[in-house]
Design an enzyme around this catalytic site. Sequence first.
Site, mmCIF file in Angstrom:
data_model
loop_
_atom_site.group_PDB
_atom_site.id
_atom_site.type_symbol
_atom_site.label_atom_id
_atom_site.label_comp_id
_atom_site.label_asym_id
_atom_site.label_seq_id
_atom_site.Cartn_x
_atom_site.Cartn_y
_atom_site.Cartn_z
ATOM 1 N N ASP A 1 -72.569 -45.220 14.604
ATOM 2 C CA ASP A 1 -74.031 -45.326 14.571
ATOM 3 C C ASP A 1 -74.454 -46.757 14.223
ATOM 4 O OD1 ASP A 1 -74.152 -42.431 14.852
ATOM 5 O OD2 ASP A 1 -73.436 -42.391 12.794
ATOM 6 N N HIS B 1 -74.192 -38.161 9.765
ATOM 7 C CA HIS B 1 -73.874 -38.567 11.147
ATOM 8 C C HIS B 1 -74.394 -37.461 12.059
ATOM 9 C CE1 HIS B 1 -71.935 -39.794 14.793
ATOM 10 N NE2 HIS B 1 -71.334 -38.626 14.869
HETATM 11 P P1 NAX Z 1 -60.884 -33.702 21.760
HETATM 12 O O1 NAX Z 1 -61.247 -32.288 21.995
HETATM 13 O O2 NAX Z 1 -60.536 -34.555 22.924
HETATM 14 O O3 NAX Z 1 -59.677 -33.751 20.758
HETATM 15 C C1 NAX Z 1 -59.659 -33.011 19.589
HETATM 16 C C2 NAX Z 1 -58.209 -32.706 19.322
HETATM 17 O O4 NAX Z 1 -58.139 -32.107 18.063
HETATM 18 C C3 NAX Z 1 -57.604 -31.731 20.346
HETATM 19 O O5 NAX Z 1 -56.452 -32.328 20.915
HETATM 20 C C4 NAX Z 1 -57.272 -30.523 19.501
HETATM 21 O O6 NAX Z 1 -56.092 -29.881 19.927
HETATM 22 C C5 NAX Z 1 -57.109 -31.144 18.130
HETATM 23 N N1 NAX Z 1 -57.242 -30.225 17.021
HETATM 24 C C6 NAX Z 1 -58.083 -29.171 16.908
HETATM 25 N N2 NAX Z 1 -57.854 -28.517 15.783
HETATM 26 C C7 NAX Z 1 -56.869 -29.190 15.140
HETATM 27 C C8 NAX Z 1 -56.193 -28.982 13.920
HETATM 28 N N3 NAX Z 1 -56.500 -27.964 13.120
HETATM 29 N N4 NAX Z 1 -55.232 -29.853 13.573
HETATM 30 C C9 NAX Z 1 -54.909 -30.875 14.366
HETATM 31 N N5 NAX Z 1 -55.499 -31.106 15.560
HETATM 32 C C10 NAX Z 1 -56.477 -30.261 15.926
HETATM 33 O O7 NAX Z 1 -62.075 -34.328 20.912
HETATM 34 P P2 NAX Z 1 -62.412 -35.863 20.656
HETATM 35 O O8 NAX Z 1 -63.326 -36.338 21.714
HETATM 36 O O9 NAX Z 1 -61.165 -36.623 20.393
HETATM 37 O O10 NAX Z 1 -63.321 -35.763 19.338
HETATM 38 C C11 NAX Z 1 -62.790 -35.380 18.104
HETATM 39 C C12 NAX Z 1 -63.885 -35.174 17.080
HETATM 40 O O11 NAX Z 1 -64.607 -36.385 16.834
HETATM 41 C C13 NAX Z 1 -64.947 -34.166 17.508
HETATM 42 O O12 NAX Z 1 -65.244 -33.326 16.424
HETATM 43 C C14 NAX Z 1 -66.147 -35.038 17.812
HETATM 44 O O13 NAX Z 1 -67.367 -34.324 17.678
HETATM 45 C C15 NAX Z 1 -65.994 -36.096 16.791
HETATM 46 N N6 NAX Z 1 -66.762 -37.336 16.981
HETATM 47 C C16 NAX Z 1 -67.213 -37.963 15.883
HETATM 48 C C17 NAX Z 1 -67.927 -39.146 15.945
HETATM 49 C C18 NAX Z 1 -68.421 -39.838 14.722
HETATM 50 O O14 NAX Z 1 -69.099 -40.861 14.857
HETATM 51 N N7 NAX Z 1 -68.161 -39.373 13.503
HETATM 52 C C19 NAX Z 1 -68.271 -39.733 17.263
HETATM 53 C C20 NAX Z 1 -67.389 -39.259 18.374
HETATM 54 C C21 NAX Z 1 -67.019 -37.811 18.319
HETATM 55 O O15 NAX Z 1 -68.104 -37.068 18.837
#
Ligand code: NAX
Length: 331
Positions: free
Chosen positions: A162, A190
Amino acid sequence: MNKAPIRVAVTGAAGQIGYSLLFRIASGAAFGPDQPVIIHLLERADEKVMAALQGVCMELEDCAFPLLKGLVPTSNPDEGFKGVNWALLVGAQPRGPGMERKDLLAANGKIFTGQGNAIAKNAAADVRVLVVGNPCNTNALIAANNAPGIPKERFFAMTALDENRAKSQLAKKASVDTTAVTNLAIWGNHSATMYPDFFNTKINGRLVPEVISHREWLEKDFISTVQQRGAAIIKARGLSSAASAANAAVDTVRKLVTPTPAGDWFSVAVHSDGSYGIEKGLIFSYPIRSNGKDFEIVQGVPLNDFSKAKIAATENELKEEKSLVADLIKK
Ligand code: NAX
């Protein structure tokens, strides 16, 4: 190169943010160009996901990064957090089109209670935890409250994306380089309520309202562009921000482990100590400074009524999120 390697856990390592983040960590962008790293890659116990994770490990090996001293791919949280100095909690269920973050609270609450516990049981004594997975403030709150023995000040939630988005918008408007923009604090959650405080932000040392006289743009378009940027990217790409999110995670770590330049500050959500009247214990984004080891919440930043109202709104949202996960937070 004499430093001992540090261990860094990245959860969700086979996901889209992981695919950018791991390579930046291995290259030295986060922890410094002389700091070797061993990366623990934690994923879900799912055959397909673990196969993809092997592929990521192969690619990391194929980069022959001089600083990369080991890879620990695993679906076992105990192994994933064993001896780690940093845990970057990225893995979560990402927000899809039309999905509200409140829908995510229940789905993600379980992940972060378990991971908080596993970190407390296994991590190094100096562990620091940065939560990226959304809703990241409340996920960090859950993890911190389920990690007995680890000071709550070691838990962070990411608002650097952000901050970077806000800096870029201001730089574009003022036709300056992004490096000219300093002292940009994101306050609160956020989420779409987060408040990018332009009143105290500086462009080449001058306060933003002195440089950008278009007040309506600042109060309306600028704030809503930053607040809605994540949704705009989902709409455009069909996927949530990934490379820019990984970049922001790298920025956050680097800013926490490096002394903040004199007079400046940066944004990260930390355990509230009550500063600025915010409810104690919330994970709240503030203006922060670091001495390279410890951080402090910058005190005495002037807040006018406009800012106070925006900050109250984002605080209220965090209180509400907290109340929705009350059963996951140990007293
Ligand atoms: P993806 O769905 O591409 O990847 C998430 C990964 O996490 C998957 O490979 C899944 O298998 C794995 N996962 C799920 N549960 C798990 C667990 N218990 N232990 C280990 N791995 C696990 O998502 P991605 O685009 O990489 O985003 C990840 C997270 O970042 C999401 O929650 C997203 O909303 C968040 N974000 C946060 C941002 C921020 O500024 N704080 C911005 C970007 C993003 O939106």
